[in-house]
Design a protein around this motif. Structure first.
Motif, PDB file in Angstrom:
ATOM      1  N   GLU A  14     -33.284  57.885  13.001  1.00 45.34           N
ATOM      2  CA  GLU A  14     -33.861  59.201  13.255  1.00 45.34           C
ATOM      3  C   GLU A  14     -34.926  59.809  12.469  1.00 45.34           C
ATOM      4  N   TRP A  15     -34.673  59.356  11.432  1.00 44.64           N
ATOM      5  CA  TRP A  15     -35.790  59.825  10.329  1.00 44.64           C
ATOM      6  C   TRP A  15     -37.248  59.156  10.492  1.00 44.64           C
ATOM      7  N   VAL A  16     -37.059  57.831  10.856  1.00 47.70           N
ATOM      8  CA  VAL A  16     -38.286  56.962  11.243  1.00 47.70           C
ATOM      9  C   VAL A  16     -39.022  57.605  12.335  1.00 47.70           C
ATOM     10  N   THR A  63     -38.182  51.070  17.347  1.00 41.92           N
ATOM     11  CA  THR A  63     -38.627  50.335  18.839  1.00 41.92           C
ATOM     12  C   THR A  63     -37.992  50.792  19.696  1.00 41.92           C
ATOM     13  N   GLU A  64     -38.086  50.244  21.020  1.00 40.99           N
ATOM     14  CA  GLU A  64     -37.381  50.961  22.379  1.00 40.99           C
ATOM     15  C   GLU A  64     -36.107  50.720  22.208  1.00 40.99           C
ATOM     16  N   LEU A  70     -31.172  56.113  19.658  1.00 42.25           N
ATOM     17  CA  LEU A  70     -30.712  57.379  19.226  1.00 42.25           C
ATOM     18  C   LEU A  70     -30.374  58.350  20.556  1.00 42.25           C
ATOM     19  N   ARG A  71     -30.875  57.869  21.731  1.00 39.52           N
ATOM     20  CA  ARG A  71     -30.504  58.693  22.875  1.00 39.52           C
ATOM     21  C   ARG A  71     -28.726  58.555  23.170  1.00 39.52           C
ATOM     22  N   ALA A  72     -28.384  57.442  22.896  1.00 38.03           N
ATOM     23  CA  ALA A  72     -27.013  57.238  23.162  1.00 38.03           C
ATOM     24  C   ALA A  72     -26.046  57.915  22.126  1.00 38.03           C
ATOM     25  N   HIS A  73     -26.612  58.522  21.070  1.00 39.90           N
ATOM     26  CA  HIS A  73     -25.864  59.081  19.942  1.00 39.90           C
ATOM     27  C   HIS A  73     -26.339  60.625  19.961  1.00 39.90           C
ATOM     28  N   GLY A  74     -27.309  61.143  21.183  1.00 40.43           N
ATOM     29  CA  GLY A  74     -27.656  62.568  21.381  1.00 40.43           C
ATOM     30  C   GLY A  74     -28.638  62.816  20.179  1.00 40.43           C
TER      31      GLY A  74
END
Length: 77
Positions: A14-16, A63-64, A70-74
């Motif tokens: 998330e930070w990156v 990366t993709e 990230l999306r999977a963990h909201g």
């Protein structure tokens, strides 16, 4: 310990994702002396972040797969 490491990998990705980071900055911020907390290595091994050359030097980018993580963990919309 695995749950803590997974949470920290999520934090690193998330930070990156907020902006590409200089490789040296990532290593400085996410360096750990604990051999059980290999956050940077785990994120790279899982394919969530990657090093890419740029005119400013080596950069770390999400990366993709990292965006999917990230999306999977909201954490990304």
């Amino acid at each position: 310990m695995a749950e803590t490491a997974d949470s920290l990998v999520l934090d690193l990705v998330e930070w990156v994702a907020r902006e590409p980071r200089h490789y040296a900055e990532v290593l400085e911020v996410w360096r750990t002396s604990c051999p059980r907390l290999t956050i940077w290595e785990d994120a790279v091994d899982r394919g969530y972040v990657a090093r890419r050359p740029s005119v400013e030097g080596m950069r770390v980018m999400v990366t993709e797969s990292g965006e999917t993580f990230l999306r999977a963990h909201g954490r990304m919309h």
